[in-house]
Motif scaffolding. Structure first.
Motif, PDB file in Angstrom:
ATOM      1  N   GLY A 496      23.384 -26.792  17.911  1.00 26.20           N
ATOM      2  CA  GLY A 496      24.109 -28.034  17.664  1.00 26.20           C
ATOM      3  C   GLY A 496      24.303 -28.922  18.873  1.00 26.20           C
ATOM      4  O   GLY A 496      24.876 -30.002  18.768  1.00 26.20           O
ATOM      5  N   THR A 500      25.255 -32.993  18.625  1.00 22.24           N
ATOM      6  CA  THR A 500      26.601 -33.355  19.070  1.00 22.24           C
ATOM      7  C   THR A 500      26.547 -34.314  20.246  1.00 22.24           C
ATOM      8  O   THR A 500      27.326 -35.275  20.327  1.00 22.24           O
ATOM      9  N   ASN A 694      29.807 -30.053  13.879  1.00 24.30           N
ATOM     10  CA  ASN A 694      29.353 -30.847  15.023  1.00 24.30           C
ATOM     11  C   ASN A 694      30.082 -32.177  15.098  1.00 24.30           C
ATOM     12  O   ASN A 694      30.454 -32.649  16.181  1.00 24.30           O
ATOM     13  N   THR A 898      21.242 -31.401  13.347  1.00 20.07           N
ATOM     14  CA  THR A 898      22.305 -30.666  14.041  1.00 20.07           C
ATOM     15  C   THR A 898      21.803 -29.498  14.846  1.00 20.07           C
ATOM     16  O   THR A 898      22.437 -29.110  15.798  1.00 20.07           O
TER      17      THR A 898
END
Length: 900
Positions: A496, A500, A694, A898
């Motif tokens: 992730g 993010t 996330n 993600t």
């Protein structure tokens, strides 16, 4: 013994958060693997003979001599090498005290970690320590000549790396104030601060130093003319270019005594003063001509030489410079006195030390002759013999602080002069019999104005009070210490990170600032790609921190970069840790998930005390990082009933929670709902839990960094994941009769997250093209097989083009084992070539099916999909179908981003 690898760490790292400069040496003890030091004949005696100063090492016993006690009782050779490397540096003038030695999972192979001050010297000391110990093992001794050569080499490396007294004073003051600094790659430039708040210096010139002022100061005659026109007392003089003009110039300035100096000279080179005859004038002309084509002829003024340092329009220090000289003792010759003076440890070559060694030149012998001396003359006790005509420290002079003695009118005059010339930092050379009286009263004059003046006469005068002139520079450049920095947000985790990081950067864009961010796809500034590639290490982070346009840095920080080099910054404002799961284990001596967790925790621990560590409360390993983190803690969770988060909130903490289908911020007694998950494109209508997690992390990181709720909401609802933005992260394509999904999932945790999404595809078959990087453990491939069997109806097993040292076919065999352990009747086949495997899946996909491709090369996989004809990349928008069960071919679905 054999050195397998040497790494240089330059920031917070796996071994230490506070000690940033560490050497990590992977050392194979070979035949010494099972032999402690007390079982090696005469080793203790040979070590003490070579390095008796090891007596000062305390080690674990905690007392002087503790380390040698361990050697006598028996310790492993890796531990001894650590201490020897530290001691060699100390003997060469580099005091470094931190060290660690740990055995790896490979028997007999150790990680030897020790501190350094200079990188090259640190690496050298590690190699030299191995040589020394091996020599004592083999021969019972280390030759004295070899030790002396080692120490001389280390001293040379330390001296060559020295910044110089002025620059050293500036960076030391910066460190004292917590202002980050780094050397740049050209013209000896030093950067102070980060990003848009940085300042640059070259010696004592700043990026605010005006080029016109520098040019004017370098032209001594022009400086004199402009000062004279402003009513400043300057020596009467003229410039000539030919010897034929010298006599006329002497007459113009009023006759002897005179000064002759080069127009473009510095550090006193080519200057001759107090010239009283034609013969002396001719010789002085020739000496000056070697430095400059144009020659200045001036009247000689009697007085003492002073340097007035002006910074930011204020006089901050005054020093009287006394020419190189010796003082008699009644027994030694002048030559012997010079030799004795040069033994002073404060004297070195050029500008290396506080003082410079005295060296004789043509003017020195002329001065000796004028004083009726020669090198064999024995001076009476207290008698002074001057050896240089000019008072420059670079020619062996000394400095006496006179800051508290200068007359207020002279202060006013110096500050006015600097404004006339146009310099932010200037050294004004003043000749006057008495600096405590106005120049106009004692026939004093301004001789020169210098750009980039040296600081060492002020920071370490031979007599008087040292002045913190570097502090005045910092006060000028930075209104307060925090003004040197930009917000740094670091993101790590097993899965992730890239999503993010990109989402966080997008949220910060809503503030109108220029965002620099690094990801596995490349390094970006604003809307533009600066450098493509997997840029999650310290070099890419430095690119962002060195860029003068960047106002906020969002840095994906992967395990590899932290392990190899440490972080590129000493501390972040926000450190985000998303999760810790088994991946890359067995690589870089990180063999357990606990070790991996410790490595990831570097990002959480390397946060300013007033910053925030943003931690995943749903991952117990991540949540536990709060224990060793000195910063504020902020948790994010998918569980609104989390006891950890509830207790945290009750104590006044802040958290981001997924509750009632909302992403919400909880603080104290209030809940601020940011947005419904179904309205956030990244979450696939709220049906991708890992996406929501996330988004929670990014939301919380932005919130604690004072981004407004409105700006966070705008960022969440306008983030459009796509192949061009986030290639290889849940990119969904509509191929008419079926869909294809490309994702870079390559470890069990990311397979599980992917499975939570793919299992919702009920329109048709779920087909997986699966594999993994060859450097993973056997059990990892077996687990990938097990997970694949639980996710897909049909599986094609492929391998990466780069098997990373694994035999071709072995990874596929292990995945097959895992599949059979879960479902012995599973429909699978092995096609090792990735291109062939992808094409087979695409060619045979039935209607309404979903082909999930987990490739080595994302770009190749996407090209193969697009080559099949009309392809529509589907990007989820607000108010589009939010249930994957309802998505039919040809209807807009989503690109989800993600994993990794």
């Amino acid at each position: 013994m054999r050195i397998l690898k040497i790494q240089t760490l330059r920031g917070p790292n796996y071994w230490s958060i506070r000690r940033h400069k560490l050497i990590v040496m992977r050392l194979d003890l070979e035949n010494l693997a099972e032999t402690p030091s007390n079982e090696i004949p005469d080793f203790y005696e040979g070590l003490v003979e070579a390095l008796p100063s090891l007596e000062g090492h305390y080690c674990s016993p905690g007392c002087r001599g503790g380390f040698l006690m361990r050697v006598r009782e028996g310790t492993m050779m890796g531990h001894i090498v650590e201490h020897v490397a530290l001691e060699l540096q100390a003997l060469a003038g580099m005091q470094a005290g931190f060290g660690r030695t740990r055995e790896t999972s490979t028997p007999g192979v150790y990680q030897v970690v020790f501190e350094y001050l200079n990188e090259e010297a640190g690496r050298y000391s590690g190699r030299a320590a191995v040589r020394l110990c091996q020599s004592i093992v083999d021969r019972g001794r280390y030759p004295k000549a070899e030790l002396e050569q080692d120490l001389q080499d280390l001293k040379d490396l330390w001296r060559d790396a020295a910044l110089g007294p002025s620059t050293e004073a500036i960076v030391t003051e910066a460190e004292k104030r917590g202002i980050p600094w780094m050397p740049l790659s050209a013209r000896f430039l030093i950067q102070l601060g980060y990003g848009a708040n940085q300042k640059r210096m070259q010696a004592t010139m700043t990026d605010n130093t005006g080029i016109l002022g520098v040019e004017l100061a370098c032209d001594k005659e022009a400086t004199k003319r402009i000062l004279a026109s402003a009513g400043v007392p300057v020596p009467k003089g003229t410039v000539i270019n030919f010897l034929d003009d010298l006599l006329e110039a002497i007459e113009y300035v009023g006759g002897y005594p005179i000064v002759i100096k080069p127009l473009d000279g510095n550090h006193g080179r080519g200057i001759t003063i107090d010239i009283k005859t034609w013969e002396e004038a001719e010789a002085a002309y020739d000496a000056a001509r070697q430095i400059s084509r144009s020659i200045i002829v001036e009247r000689y003024y009697v007085g003492r030489d002073h340097r007035v340092l002006v910074i930011d329009g204020k006089v901050v220090a005054v020093a009287e410079r006394v020419p190189a000289h010796v003082v008699g003792n009644g027994t030694s010759t002048i030559f012997e006195l010079i030799e004795e003076t040069n033994l002073d440890p404060n004297r070195g070559e050029g500008h290396d030390n506080i003082l410079t060694k005295i060296e004789l030149d043509r003017t020195s012998y002329q001065l000796l002759e004028r004083q009726n001396y020669n090198l064999n003359t024995v001076l009476r006790d207290g008698e002074i013999c001057y050896l240089r005509a000019t008072a420059n420290l670079s020619t062996g002079g000394i400095a006496v602080d006179r800051t508290d003695e200068i007359h207020p009118e002279n202060i006013w005059l110096a500050q006015r002069i600097v404004k006339i010339i146009g310099l932010d930092i200037a050294g004004i050379d003043v000749v006057t019999p008495d600096i405590s009286r106005p120049l106009r009263e004692v026939d004093g004059v301004i001789v020169e104005v210098n750009a980039a003046p040296g600081f060492r006469m002020h920071i370490a005068p031979s007599q008087g009070i040292p002045r913190n002139v570097a502090g005045a520079v910092m006060d000028m450049l930075f209104t307060n210490d925090s003004a040197s920095r930009i917000p740094i947000l670091a993101v790590t985790g097993t899965n992730g990170k890239t999503t993010t990081t990109r989402l966080l950067a997008h949220i910060f864009r809503q503030t109108g600032k220029v965002i620099g961010y690094t990801t596995t796809d490349g390094t970006y500034i604003g809307d533009y790609l600066v450098e493509p590639g997997d840029n999650t290490g310290p070099q890419s982070a430095l690119l962002i921190l060195q860029d003068p346009t960047v106002e906020v840095a969002v840095l994906e920080s992967a395990r590899g970069g932290i392990l190899r080099s440490g972080l590129a910054f000493e501390a972040a404002n926000v450190g985000v840790v998303l999760n810790v799961a088994s991946d890359h284990l067995g690589i870089g001596d990180i063999d357990t998930i606990e070790q991996l967790s410790n490595l990831k925790s570097v990002v959480a621990e390397a946060v300013f005390p007033d910053g925030y560590a943003v931690l995943n409360a749903d991952d117990h390993r991540v949540a536990a990082m709060a224990e060793n983190t000195k910063a504020n803690i902020a948790y994010f969770t998918m569980n609104p009933d989390s006891e950890l988060v509830r207790n945290h909130i009750q104590k006044g903490g802040v958290a981001a929670v997924y509750e009632n289908n909302y992403l919400s911020i909880l603080k104290g007694d209030w809940t601020h709902r940011i947005e419904r998950a179904e309205n956030i494109p990244l979450t696939m209508g709220g049906r991708a839990p890992f996406m929501i997690a996330n988004a929670l992390a990014a939301t919380l990181a932005a919130f604690v960094q004072n981004v407004t709720i409105e700006q966070i909401r705008a960022g969440l609802t306008t983030f459009r994941a796509s192949v061009s933005q986030t290639p290889g992260r849940m990119n969904l394509f509509n191929l008419g009769n079926y869909h294809a999904l490309v994702d870079y999932a390559h470890n069990p945790a990311s397979y599980e997250a992917l499975g939570a999404f793919v299992r919702n595809w009920t329109a048709g078959k779920r087909i997986g093209v699966v594999g993994g990087p060859g450097d993973r453990r056997d059990q990892d491939f077996i687990m990938l097989g097990k997970l694949s069997a639980s996710i897909f109806d049909q599986i094609i097993i492929k391998e990466d083009d780069d098997t990373r040292g694994r035999n071709r076919g072995s990874a596929a065999d292990l995945i097959t084992q895992g599949i059979k352990q879960v479902n012995s009747n599973c429909n699978y086949e092995v096609i090792l070539n990735e291109t062939q495997a992808i094409n087979k899946a695409l060619e045979t996909a039935p209607d309404n099916s979903l082909v999930v491709i987990l490739p080595e090369s994302v770009s190749r996989a996407i090209s193969l999909i697009r080559a099949r004809g009309v392809v529509k990349e589907e990007v989820h928008q607000q108010n589009t179908p939010t249930n994957i069960n309802d998505v039919q071919p040809g209807v807009t679905s989503s690109v989800v981003n993600t994993l990794l």
